[in-house]
Design an enzyme around this catalytic site. Structure first.
Site: not given
Length: 209
Positions: A42, A44, A46, A98, A101
């Site tokens: 993803c 993302d 983080r 994750h 998400c």
């Protein structure tokens, strides 16, 4: 100094640090790459695979998008996977979702997000395929976490459907396909231990050349 300007200062310091440790670091890196892993994850901010996998530059070929999807009509993800399999000869393809998400959450909330709906329909299809299991779970958070896992599983199956993946696996044991979920709250990785062989009968198997 703005954060944007700080990035360039950080870069200069990092280059100096790398060269101090190994004067040939960048010249060797420029010779080419031979990664063992294709990591599909993803976008993302983080979730940083090089950090939690503990790998060095050149060891993992990374592709990321919203909710780690590999749709069968997305030329970008298909091209990355084919390049990794046929030219880089990666041994392992990892699809990593994750918990928490945002893409999966958006699909679960069933909100109208405009053009983003087109992309998130892929996750809607995952929910439809596993509706009975998901609806039987006790609460929304349990459904959310399980949908993250099932989305990873379905993307692994999408990879297995590619003819070039099937052809490569017919010649040997690689690439192996793995489904992971990263837990942002703990920093740990969960291997879903998906047995790809049990899905063989459900997949279209191409006639090998």
């Amino acid at each position: 100094m703005s954060l944007y300007e700080k990035v360039f200062e950080n870069n200069r310091e990092w280059v100096a640090s790398q060269l101090a440790q190994d004067p040939t670091y960048f010249s060797q890196m420029a010779l080419g790459q031979e990664p063992e892993f294709l990591y599909i994850g993803c976008s993302d901010s983080r979730v940083q695979p090089e950090n939690f996998m503990g790998v060095s530059p050149g060891e993992v070929f990374v592709y990321r998008n919203v909710a780690n999807l590999i749709p069968n009509n997305d030329i970008s993800s298909i091209s990355v996977t084919q390049y990794a399999v046929e030219y880089l000869h990666v041994k392992h393809i990892i699809v990593c979702g994750h918990y928490g998400c945002g893409g999966v959450r958006a699909a679960l909330d069933n909100k109208d997000l405009g053009k983003l709906n087109i992309w998130l329909r892929n996750i809607d299809d995952v929910y439809r395929l596993h509706r009975d299991e998901l609806n039987a779970l006790p609460d929304e958070n349990a459904r959310f976490r399980r949908l993250v896992e099932l989305n990873v599983q379905e993307q692994c199956l999408n990879i297995m459907k590619f003819s070039f993946v099937q052809h490569a696996r017919a010649k040997g044991e690689y690439p192996r396909i793995h489904g992971w979920v990263y837990d942002i709250a703990t920093g740990t990785v969960k291997d879903l231990e998906i047995d790809m062989s049990k899905f063989t009968d459900e997949l279209k198997v191409y006639q090998l050349k």
